[in-house]
Motif scaffolding. Structure first.
Motif, PDB file in Angstrom:
ATOM      1  N   LYS A  88       1.146  -1.172  -0.260  1.00  0.00           N
ATOM      2  CA  LYS A  88      -0.073  -0.271  -0.431  1.00  0.00           C
ATOM      3  C   LYS A  88       1.081   1.122  -0.021  1.00  0.00           C
ATOM      4  O   LYS A  88       0.177   2.050   0.011  1.00  0.00           O
ATOM      5  N   ARG A  89       2.354   0.813   0.126  1.00  0.00           N
ATOM      6  CA  ARG A  89       3.267   2.622   0.250  1.00  0.00           C
ATOM      7  C   ARG A  89       3.160   2.545  -0.505  1.00  0.00           C
ATOM      8  O   ARG A  89       3.585   1.957  -1.688  1.00  0.00           O
ATOM      9  N   THR A  90       3.996   4.416  -0.812  1.00  0.00           N
ATOM     10  CA  THR A  90       4.389   4.804  -2.662  1.00  0.00           C
ATOM     11  C   THR A  90       5.363   4.189  -2.491  1.00  0.00           C
ATOM     12  O   THR A  90       5.982   4.160  -1.891  1.00  0.00           O
TER      13      THR A  90
ATOM     14  N   LEU B  46       2.319  -0.237 -12.061  1.00  0.00           N
ATOM     15  CA  LEU B  46       1.698  -0.188 -10.157  1.00  0.00           C
ATOM     16  C   LEU B  46       0.258   0.542 -10.790  1.00  0.00           C
ATOM     17  O   LEU B  46       0.027   0.328  -9.663  1.00  0.00           O
ATOM     18  N   ALA B  47       0.360   1.636 -11.470  1.00  0.00           N
ATOM     19  CA  ALA B  47      -1.183   1.485 -11.585  1.00  0.00           C
ATOM     20  C   ALA B  47      -2.949   0.244 -11.404  1.00  0.00           C
ATOM     21  O   ALA B  47      -3.541   0.745 -11.131  1.00  0.00           O
ATOM     22  N   ARG B  48      -2.024  -0.371 -12.092  1.00  0.00           N
ATOM     23  CA  ARG B  48      -2.708  -1.456 -12.378  1.00  0.00           C
ATOM     24  C   ARG B  48      -2.664  -2.231 -11.109  1.00  0.00           C
ATOM     25  O   ARG B  48      -3.533  -3.286 -11.140  1.00  0.00           O
ATOM     26  N   GLY B  49      -1.703  -2.486  -9.985  1.00  0.00           N
ATOM     27  CA  GLY B  49      -2.076  -2.947  -9.112  1.00  0.00           C
ATOM     28  C   GLY B  49      -2.468  -3.450  -8.029  1.00  0.00           C
ATOM     29  O   GLY B  49      -3.851  -2.654  -8.015  1.00  0.00           O
ATOM     30  N   LYS B  50      -3.012  -3.949  -6.670  1.00  0.00           N
ATOM     31  CA  LYS B  50      -3.933  -4.754  -6.124  1.00  0.00           C
ATOM     32  C   LYS B  50      -3.559  -3.420  -5.046  1.00  0.00           C
ATOM     33  O   LYS B  50      -5.229  -3.509  -3.960  1.00  0.00           O
ATOM     34  N   SER B  51      -3.069  -2.588  -5.190  1.00  0.00           N
ATOM     35  CA  SER B  51      -3.126  -1.260  -3.796  1.00  0.00           C
ATOM     36  C   SER B  51      -3.814  -0.351  -3.712  1.00  0.00           C
ATOM     37  O   SER B  51      -3.580   0.379  -2.715  1.00  0.00           O
ATOM     38  N   GLY B  52      -4.369  -0.041  -5.208  1.00  0.00           N
ATOM     39  CA  GLY B  52      -5.651   1.094  -4.915  1.00  0.00           C
ATOM     40  C   GLY B  52      -4.995   2.142  -5.176  1.00  0.00           C
ATOM     41  O   GLY B  52      -5.769   3.327  -5.165  1.00  0.00           O
ATOM     42  N   ARG B  53      -3.645   2.317  -5.728  1.00  0.00           N
ATOM     43  CA  ARG B  53      -3.005   3.449  -6.361  1.00  0.00           C
ATOM     44  C   ARG B  53      -2.986   4.304  -7.147  1.00  0.00           C
ATOM     45  O   ARG B  53      -4.041   3.967  -8.071  1.00  0.00           O
TER      46      ARG B  53
ATOM     47  N   VAL C 206      -3.576   7.049 -10.310  1.00  0.00           N
ATOM     48  CA  VAL C 206      -2.963   7.357 -11.713  1.00  0.00           C
ATOM     49  C   VAL C 206      -1.687   8.551 -11.461  1.00  0.00           C
ATOM     50  O   VAL C 206      -0.589   8.009 -11.585  1.00  0.00           O
ATOM     51  N   ALA C 207      -2.334   9.289 -10.879  1.00  0.00           N
ATOM     52  CA  ALA C 207      -1.911  10.354 -10.445  1.00  0.00           C
ATOM     53  C   ALA C 207      -0.590  10.356  -9.783  1.00  0.00           C
ATOM     54  O   ALA C 207       0.092  10.919  -9.454  1.00  0.00           O
ATOM     55  N   HIS C 208      -1.147   9.839  -8.228  1.00  0.00           N
ATOM     56  CA  HIS C 208      -0.375   9.173  -7.220  1.00  0.00           C
ATOM     57  C   HIS C 208       0.977   7.769  -8.024  1.00  0.00           C
ATOM     58  O   HIS C 208       2.072   8.780  -7.619  1.00  0.00           O
ATOM     59  N   VAL C 209       1.135   7.339  -8.680  1.00  0.00           N
ATOM     60  CA  VAL C 209       1.365   6.553  -9.549  1.00  0.00           C
ATOM     61  C   VAL C 209       2.855   7.691 -10.327  1.00  0.00           C
ATOM     62  O   VAL C 209       4.159   7.829 -10.272  1.00  0.00           O
TER      63      VAL C 209
END
Length: 179
Positions: free
Chosen positions: A18-20, A41-48, A50-53
């Motif tokens: 879940k971390r950045t 990273l944007a398609r991962g299961k972490s809920g990130r 796209v903007a944050h990535v």
């Protein structure tokens, strides 16, 4: 392609966190590896989102036109998702990765390095008409001196030896200092 496979092998182990995740490409070119990083990273299961990535992707590129293309393509792939082009441009800098003081900035350390480093030998003299002449000389000078880097690692560029100076070796030695 190559970019997707390299990035997946590097970043998939970090995707469930879940971390950045902060990613750097010290030889960004037009951004293929950073774009692949954004997508993985944007398609991962972490809920990130796209903007944050996108805000946590960093790079250096010596060629200003390639850097501009990199920034624009990252912004387009991010679908302009609340990340500004200027934010992306702040993170992707026109600079010589060999002479940059990565560890003395707010950018390092990173969680991952993705790169396809230049394979150029520095043993041949560049013409003064070559637009990279000054940077080439700066790289040669920097590689001739051991220098600061991560304090837990041997001095930066101390493993270069006295043989052929080439950029591939320099980038490989730089990578562990970035993470």
């Amino acid at each position: 392609g190559f970019a997707s496979q390299l990035v997946e092998a590097t970043l998939l182990p970090l995707c469930d966190s879940k971390r950045t995740v902060r990613v750097v490409d010290p030889s960004a070119g037009s951004g293929a590896l950073l774009i692949a990083s954004l997508l993985v990273l944007a398609r991962g299961k972490s809920g990130r989102d796209v903007a944050h990535v996108a805000e946590n992707l960093f790079g250096a590129e010596l060629d200003a036109a390639s850097r501009e293309l990199c920034c624009l393509l990252l912004w387009i792939v991010a679908n302009r998702a609340e990340v500004t082009l200027s934010t992306i441009a702040e993170n992707i800098r026109v600079e010589n990765a060999v002479t940059a003081k990565w560890w003395m900035s707010d950018r390092a350390p990173f969680d991952a390095v993705v790169m396809n480093p230049p394979w150029e030998s520095l043993r041949h003299r560049a013409s003064r008409l070559d637009p990279t002449h000054v940077e080439r000389l700066a790289s040669i000078e920097r590689l001739a001196k051991f220098g600061a880097g991560d304090p837990d690692l041997p001095p930066l560029f101390s493993a270069q030896g006295t043989g052929d100076r080439n950029l591939f070796k320099a980038f490989v030695e730089l990578a562990p200092h970035l993470v």
